[in-house]
Design a protein around this motif. Structure first.
Motif, PDB file in Angstrom:
ATOM      1  N   ASN A 432      -8.535  -9.240   4.232  1.00  0.00           N
ATOM      2  CA  ASN A 432      -9.536  -8.403   4.900  1.00  0.00           C
ATOM      3  C   ASN A 432     -10.741  -9.205   5.373  1.00  0.00           C
ATOM      4  O   ASN A 432     -11.300  -8.927   6.432  1.00  0.00           O
ATOM      5  CB  ASN A 432      -9.987  -7.278   3.978  1.00  0.00           C
ATOM      6  N   LEU A 467       1.262  -9.201   8.305  1.00  0.00           N
ATOM      7  CA  LEU A 467       0.133  -8.268   8.310  1.00  0.00           C
ATOM      8  C   LEU A 467      -1.169  -8.999   8.656  1.00  0.00           C
ATOM      9  O   LEU A 467      -2.006  -8.488   9.410  1.00  0.00           O
ATOM     10  CB  LEU A 467       0.023  -7.585   6.946  1.00  0.00           C
ATOM     11  N   GLN A 471      -3.828  -8.454  11.809  1.00  0.00           N
ATOM     12  CA  GLN A 471      -5.267  -8.245  11.594  1.00  0.00           C
ATOM     13  C   GLN A 471      -6.109  -9.252  12.371  1.00  0.00           C
ATOM     14  O   GLN A 471      -7.302  -9.025  12.583  1.00  0.00           O
ATOM     15  CB  GLN A 471      -5.592  -8.300  10.096  1.00  0.00           C
ATOM     16  N   ARG A 475      -1.007  -8.104  17.550  1.00  0.00           N
ATOM     17  CA  ARG A 475      -0.078  -7.092  17.052  1.00  0.00           C
ATOM     18  C   ARG A 475       1.366  -7.496  17.336  1.00  0.00           C
ATOM     19  O   ARG A 475       2.249  -7.355  16.477  1.00  0.00           O
ATOM     20  CB  ARG A 475      -0.372  -5.734  17.698  1.00  0.00           C
ATOM     21  N   ALA A 516      -1.714   0.568  10.153  1.00  0.00           N
ATOM     22  CA  ALA A 516      -2.974  -0.096  10.483  1.00  0.00           C
ATOM     23  C   ALA A 516      -3.303   0.075  11.959  1.00  0.00           C
ATOM     24  O   ALA A 516      -4.468   0.246  12.338  1.00  0.00           O
ATOM     25  CB  ALA A 516      -2.894  -1.574  10.124  1.00  0.00           C
ATOM     26  N   GLN A 520      -6.761   1.980  13.830  1.00  0.00           N
ATOM     27  CA  GLN A 520      -7.664   1.359  14.792  1.00  0.00           C
ATOM     28  C   GLN A 520      -8.018   2.284  15.947  1.00  0.00           C
ATOM     29  O   GLN A 520      -8.879   1.956  16.761  1.00  0.00           O
ATOM     30  CB  GLN A 520      -7.020   0.073  15.340  1.00  0.00           C
TER      31      GLN A 520
END
Length: 877
Positions: A432, A467, A471, A475, A516, A520
């Motif tokens: 993150n 993943l 982030q 994508r 995810a 967004q």
């Protein structure tokens, strides 16, 4: 000195503060009194001297003076006769002082107890108090059998004029049982005092303090909190009850309220160095302080200041003092019973992690450095640490990262596999905060695991890297990597190289990226929602087929959020309930907290507060101490809201609200204050006014933070009402007046304004502020007139009439030929009501008419009427 001079000097000495100077003056006066012929006067001087010794911590001087007093009493019974009752009552209290004073030898104590017993028997008094004192002495000597026999005999002996009041006796009975380790028995004896059924000048003050820990040890947590809130205000700054203050400080130390305990200690810091005080009270106070200081020192606060000394220095000095005091008792008693009892008290460990008591207090930071964390366990081997870290990782435990850091911090080089696992944990932790760095680190650790032939961990690391790549904003790259690694996992699973759980861990990368991506978008398209739903449902089907509950739980959790976005609340509920069940079954209850909390919010939205409470309670229990502070605080507020919507749940609301206040502390001051006010109001509604006032006093200075003016006015009204019930009328008037000021210009709050004005008038009246009370009654009457409210208007006018009569001079010359003050006003009210009764004879009008006629008669006969019996202002309650 002659008799008149001695009497005049005695009158002057009465006004002196207790202490050595007062005792010295009385010693000189006693010598002078011996030389005159008035033995009654000499006895009075000696009695005053004995009391001075008692209150100046010189009780070891009392026996000699009392011996002289008794000789006078026996030799001159006619002269001293009127003082006989006082002398024998004081003899009992002197004997108590001897029992508790280590400076008095046991032989002397026994001799005076025998003297007391003989004199009571000769005069026909009950042996009840004497037996009670013998029981106390036996307790101090450690002879529990003798103590029990004497106390049981005392309790069964008849009461008479020499017995202590029932409240004080129950204090002694409960103390006896508590010292014997019988908390339940102690609380049974104390129950009428705790409830307020029995009271006196120093009770329930002392019993509430003594009952704090027994209540907690017997599981009566809410009652223990109540005893603290009620009791501390009764003993605060009362030097004669310093032992009770020590119990409150000790209670804070053992309930996770060390900061509050330090506040209490600082309020009484001058007591730490005072000398020449009663020894048993000193032991009681200092022992409670040492319990707190030891706890603070253990937590790393030895460097903070208490007065002009550090906590560590203060603690060392007090421990030395308590050791010396205990040694004096042991030497007097011929045993170590006393010191062992005190040592057991000082060695207590906390009974609960945290029992919220009101506005949370904050411990100060020592000057120049931060408080070190309590030491952690250091005796675990590397193998122990690795086993624990792997166990936590397998269950996705929130403390897994910390466990791997403890592995990394262990001495010596790590095995290659363990080192790779540490790097994997660190890379995941960066997802993150720095997804780019996480992506690189995860690919590197995946290669490292591949080199170690650990296919499962290598694939899991690449799935996490997918993943991370998403982030970073890529994508397409993330999805491609997820698809690739999922295909590899499928092949490895088919070849028997992965377990079902390991296989599903890799497969989750695709669904997580899809979720995810939804997150967004503020308003994702329905087509995308349905496509993601289909993807997650397919993964759920695989997880169910392979019977991996931690994965079925996760997919139910994700589907619930998609169903919410699609507007299908019922479908969302079904998936949330399934998620809760599966998380718990998978051994990951902390992950069930979120879906359980959402179910609670839905139940509140559906106006089902009981279901909301059940879900919120489960969420709190599931999360335990593992939830982030803000999430735990929000859950606590959800629980408060659910309980507050259920009538008759005020007692439960207190605990829930104070727990929420503690969780919001440091996160949101408005929420901290709001939940504390909620607890105060709950106590107010329970008519537990002492507890309500204790909380209101804490938070009222900051009431403007969480509320707007009308709510603040209502809060001040409730606070004032609780103050009024405690007889604190001047303070109540202040709250009512401040509340009235807040709404006086608000056209929507005219009823509240009138109610506050009326309440202020009553409080001003009972606090002796008659002029202000009159103005407030008149203002309230005018407001009720504007509102068209007959009954409260009439009652305000009647109260004003009585107040005028009370303030007037009924025998003054100007009133002898005319009506007394107030009567004309009462007649005017009567005339108005008679007119209304003729035009509109309603039940309300007729009732007020009858009451006004009766009060007019009483007003006319004012000289024979007890004004304090007038309760018209209470008729509205």
């Amino acid at each position: 000195m002659n008799v008149a001079e001695i009497q005049a000097a005695l009158g002057q000495i009465y006004a002196l503060p207790n202490g050595r100077q007062k005792a010295e003056r009385l010693e000189l006066l006693a010598t002078a009194a011996k030389a005159v012929e008035d033995r009654s006067l000499e006895a009075e001087v000696l009695l005053t001297l004995i009391r001075a010794y008692e209150y100046s911590a010189e009780r070891d001087r009392m026996p000699v003076v009392f011996g002289r007093l008794l000789r006078i009493h026996d030799d001159f019974p006619a002269e001293v006769g009127p003082l006989s009752h006082t002398i024998h009552w004081t003899l009992k209290w002197m004997s108590y002082s001897l029992v508790c004073n280590p400076a008095v030898p046991l032989a002397t104590t026994y001799r005076w107890l025998d003297e007391l017993q003989n004199r009571y028997r000769q005069r026909g008094f009950s042996p009840r108090p004497v037996l009670g004192l013998r029981a106390l002495l036996a307790q101090n000597l450690g002879d529990q059998e003798a103590a029990a026999a004497a106390m049981e005999s005392s309790i069964s002996a008849p009461r008479d004029e020499m017995a202590d009041c029932d409240a004080c006796e129950r204090n002694d009975w409960g103390t006896w049982r508590a010292r014997a380790g019988d908390d339940a028995g102690a609380l049974d004896f104390w129950a009428p005092v705790i409830s307020g059924e029995r009271s006196c000048a120093e009770e329930p003050h002392r019993v509430l303090a003594k009952a704090l820990l027994p209540l907690l040890r017997t599981g009566r947590t809410e009652d223990a909190r109540s005893a603290f809130l009620r009791g501390y205000s009764l003993v605060r700054h009362n030097v004669s009850l310093r032992e009770s203050v020590g119990h409150h400080i000790e209670f804070c130390a053992l309930t996770g309220n060390e900061a509050r305990g330090l506040e209490l200690l600082n309020e009484h810091a001058s007591w730490l160095t005072e000398e020449h005080e009663e020894v048993s009270q000193r032991v009681g106070f200092v022992s409670g302080v040492i319990v707190l200081l030891r706890r603070l020192a253990m937590l790393g606060y030895g460097g903070i200041l208490i007065g002009d000394r550090t906590l560590g220095t203060t603690l060392a000095r007090l421990e030395q003092e308590i050791g010396e005091l205990c040694a004096r008792y042991d030497a007097r008693n011929g045993s170590t019973v006393f010191s062992e009892r005190v040592a057991k008290r000082l060695a207590q460990e906390p009974l609960v992690n945290r029992l919220p008591l009101g506005i949370p207090a904050t411990l100060p930071q020592p000057a120049g450095h931060t408080v070190p964390a309590p030491p952690k366990r250091t005796d675990a081997t590397l193998d122990d640490l690795v086993v624990e870290a792997r166990r936590l990782s397998e269950t996705r435990h929130p403390h897994a990262d910390g466990a791997w850091e403890r592995v990394a911090a262990s001495a010596g080089p790590l095995p290659e596999t363990v080192a790779a696992e540490v790097e994997h944990s660190r890379a995941i932790a960066q997802l993150n905060s720095d997804p780019g760095a996480a992506y690189d680190a995860l690919l590197a650790v995946a290669d490292r695991f591949s080199g170690l032939a650990d296919t499962a961990k290598a694939l899991a690391a690449r799935a996490a890297a997918a993943l991370a790549r998403f982030q970073t904003g890529d994508r397409t790259g993330g999805e491609a990597l997820a698809e690739s690694v999922t295909a590899q996992a499928g092949s490895a699973y088919a070849a028997g190289e992965l377990t079902s759980g390991e296989y599903l861990t890799v497969r989750r990368a695709g669904p997580l990226i899809a979720m995810a991506a939804l997150g967004q978008r503020e308003n994702p398209a329905e087509a995308e929602l349905r496509a993601t739903r289909a993807l997650v449902e397919a993964e759920l089907a695989v997880a169910e087929e392979l019977a991996v509950t931690e994965r079925t739980a996760m997919y139910h959790d994700l589907l619930a959020r998609i169903f919410f976005a699609l507007g299908d609340a019922d479908g969302a509920r079904a998936h949330l309930k399934a998620a809760v069940t599966d998380y718990v079954e998978a051994g990951q209850p902390w992950r069930a907290a979120d879906p359980a909390a959402l179910l609670g919010e839905l139940a509140l939205r559906d106006d089902d507060p009981k279901a909301a409470e059940d879900f919120a309670s489960k969420a709190v229990a599931y999360g335990g101490d593992l939830l982030p502070h803000d999430q735990a605080a929000q859950l606590s507020s959800l629980l408060v809201e659910a309980i507050s919507r259920q009538p008759g749940r005020e007692r439960d609301l207190v605990g829930a609200a104070l727990s929420a206040a503690a969780r919001w502390d440091g996160l949101s001051e408005p929420d901290t204050l709001h939940t504390t006010f909620t607890a105060a109001r709950a106590y107010h509604n329970l008519e537990r006014h002492a507890e309500a006032v204790a909380l209101f006093e804490d938070v009222m200075p900051r009431v403007e933070i969480p509320y707007d003016a009308p709510v603040i006015a209502m809060t001040r009204k409730q606070y004032g009402a609780s103050l009024r019930e405690l007889g604190r009328h001047r303070e109540a008037a202040e709250q009512f007046l401040k509340g009235a000021e807040l709404v006086q210009d608000n056209s929507d709050e005219r009823v509240m304004y009138a109610e506050l004005a009326w309440s202020a008038a009553q409080a001003l009246q009972y606090s002796g502020q008659t002029v202000e009370a009159m103005a407030a009654y008149q203002r309230a009457a005018l407001l009720w007139t504007e509102l068209g409210q007959l009954t409260p208007r009439v009652r305000c006018l009647r109260s004003a009439a009585w107040l005028l009569r009370w303030m007037g001079e009924p025998d003054s010359e100007e009133h002898r030929e005319s009506e007394q003050p107030g009567i004309a006003e009462m007649r005017a009210v009567l005339t108005e009501l008679e007119g209304l009764a003729e035009r509109s004879p309603s039940e309300e009008v007729l009732a007020e008419l009858a009451e006004t006629r009766e009060q007019l008669e009483q007003l006319i006969e004012y000289d024979d009427y007890d004004y304090d019996d007038y309760d018209d202002e209470k008729a509205d309650e």
